[in-house]
Design an enzyme around this catalytic site. Structure first.
Site, PDB file in Angstrom:
ATOM      1  N   GLU A   1       0.933  -1.232  -0.004  1.00 43.61           N
ATOM      2  CA  GLU A   1       0.026  -0.023  -0.081  1.00 43.61           C
ATOM      3  C   GLU A   1       0.785   1.200  -0.040  1.00 43.61           C
ATOM      4  O   GLU A   1       0.401   2.436   0.337  1.00 43.61           O
ATOM      5  CB  GLU A   1      -0.921   0.014   1.004  1.00 43.61           C
ATOM      6  CG  GLU A   1      -2.019  -1.256   1.138  1.00 43.61           C
ATOM      7  CD  GLU A   1      -3.165  -1.159   2.121  1.00 43.61           C
ATOM      8  OE1 GLU A   1      -3.130  -0.421   3.243  1.00 43.61           O
ATOM      9  OE2 GLU A   1      -3.948  -1.627   1.962  1.00 43.61           O
TER      10      GLU A   1
ATOM     11  N   GLU B   1     -10.046  -5.214   8.327  1.00 42.78           N
ATOM     12  CA  GLU B   1      -9.134  -4.102   8.493  1.00 42.78           C
ATOM     13  C   GLU B   1      -8.036  -4.476   7.492  1.00 42.78           C
ATOM     14  O   GLU B   1      -7.668  -3.557   6.736  1.00 42.78           O
ATOM     15  CB  GLU B   1      -8.465  -4.155   9.871  1.00 42.78           C
ATOM     16  CG  GLU B   1      -7.404  -3.132  10.009  1.00 42.78           C
ATOM     17  CD  GLU B   1      -7.730  -1.798   9.989  1.00 42.78           C
ATOM     18  OE1 GLU B   1      -6.833  -0.938   9.723  1.00 42.78           O
ATOM     19  OE2 GLU B   1      -8.875  -1.499  10.290  1.00 42.78           O
TER      20      GLU B   1
ATOM     21  N   GLY C   1      -7.561 -18.549  -5.143  1.00 43.39           N
ATOM     22  CA  GLY C   1      -8.924 -18.756  -4.168  1.00 43.39           C
ATOM     23  C   GLY C   1      -8.411 -18.412  -2.639  1.00 43.39           C
ATOM     24  O   GLY C   1      -9.598 -18.501  -2.010  1.00 43.39           O
ATOM     25  N   ILE C   2      -7.466 -18.026  -2.428  1.00 40.38           N
ATOM     26  CA  ILE C   2      -7.178 -17.575  -0.946  1.00 40.38           C
ATOM     27  C   ILE C   2      -8.185 -16.574  -0.531  1.00 40.38           C
ATOM     28  O   ILE C   2      -8.727 -16.299   0.526  1.00 40.38           O
ATOM     29  CB  ILE C   2      -5.761 -17.559  -0.605  1.00 40.38           C
ATOM     30  CG1 ILE C   2      -5.136 -18.877  -0.846  1.00 40.38           C
ATOM     31  CG2 ILE C   2      -5.410 -17.173   0.913  1.00 40.38           C
ATOM     32  CD1 ILE C   2      -3.495 -18.881  -0.840  1.00 40.38           C
TER      33      ILE C   2
ATOM     34  N   TYR D   1     -13.358  -7.354  -5.207  1.00 40.35           N
ATOM     35  CA  TYR D   1     -14.454  -7.249  -4.611  1.00 40.35           C
ATOM     36  C   TYR D   1     -15.579  -7.039  -5.261  1.00 40.35           C
ATOM     37  O   TYR D   1     -16.843  -7.790  -4.941  1.00 40.35           O
ATOM     38  CB  TYR D   1     -14.306  -5.911  -3.509  1.00 40.35           C
ATOM     39  CG  TYR D   1     -12.941  -6.134  -2.646  1.00 40.35           C
ATOM     40  CD1 TYR D   1     -12.819  -7.289  -1.843  1.00 40.35           C
ATOM     41  CD2 TYR D   1     -12.300  -5.075  -2.338  1.00 40.35           C
ATOM     42  CE1 TYR D   1     -11.783  -7.547  -1.017  1.00 40.35           C
ATOM     43  CE2 TYR D   1     -10.998  -5.234  -1.579  1.00 40.35           C
ATOM     44  CZ  TYR D   1     -11.062  -6.380  -1.063  1.00 40.35           C
ATOM     45  OH  TYR D   1      -9.956  -6.516   0.056  1.00 40.35           O
TER      46      TYR D   1
END
Length: 158
Positions: free
Chosen positions: A25, A82, A94-95, A130
Site C-alpha cells: 500500500e 481491517e 482462491g485464498i 470485491y
C-alpha cells in the site's frame, strides 16, 4: 490451502504479513505496530481484533484481520475487515475468496447484517475482486480520521 483462526504461535507471520501489506500500500513507514502490540490485541482475555490465516503446505501466506463494528440503524453488529493480504505469488488461487467467504459465513452464523471494509481508490485489482463477489462501493461516504498530533490537540483543548 487451509484457512483457520490464528493462534498465538502465528504472531510473527501475522506481523510480517501486515508489514508486507504496508509495503504493497506504499506506506511501510506508517506500519509501526510491534509484534507485542499485535499479539496483545489478538490474543488476550478480551481481544479487540481477530485474525484468520491461510496456510499452504504449512506456510502462512495470507491474513484476514478483522473486528466487530455496530450499526445503530440495524441494531446489530457486523464485521469490519481491517486487513486482507495474500502474498503475491499465492494470489489467483482462491485464498482471498476463501477469506471473504469464511468471514461472510461467520456473519450469517452469528446474525451479523454487514461485512464491510475500505480499499484504496488506486487498488484496481482489489476493487475488481470485491465487485466480483457482489460487494458495492459506498462512494457517497467520505472517511474522516483524527490521529496523532491532531487527535491529541483536539482531546486536550480547553
Amino acid at each position: 490451502m487451509q484457512i483457520r483462526l490464528a493462534i498465538p504461535g502465528d504472531i510473527n507471520d501475522i506481523h510480517r504479513l501486515i508489514y508486507e501489506l504496508a509495503v504493497y500500500e506504499k506506506a511501510p513507514d506508517e506500519m509501526v505496530a510491534t509484534v507485542a502490540q499485535i499479539e496483545q490485541s489478538l490474543f488476550n482475555d478480551s481481544p479487540v481484533a481477530f485474525c484468520h490465516v491461510a496456510e499452504v503446505d504449512g506456510k502462512i501466506v495470507g491474513i484476514a484481520l478483522w473486528f466487530l463494528n455496530y450499526s445503530t440503524w440495524l441494531g446489530k453488529p457486523g464485521i469490519y475487515l481491517e486487513d486482507l493480504f495474500v502474498q503475491p505469488e499465492y494470489r489467483g488461487h482462491g485464498i482471498g475468496k476463501g477469506f471473504m467467504k469464511t468471514l461472510a459465513q461467520l456473519c450469517i452464523e452469528r446474525g451479523y447484517e454487514r461485512f464491510q471494509w475500505w480499499v484504496l481508490d488506486w487498488n484496481e485489482p482489489s476493487i475488481d475482486f470485491y465487485e466480483s463477489l457482489g460487494a458495492v462501493a459506498m462512494d457517497e461516504w467520505t472517511v474522516f480520521r483524527l490521529s496523532g498530533g491532531a487527535l491529541k490537540k483536539f482531546a486536550n483543548e480547553g
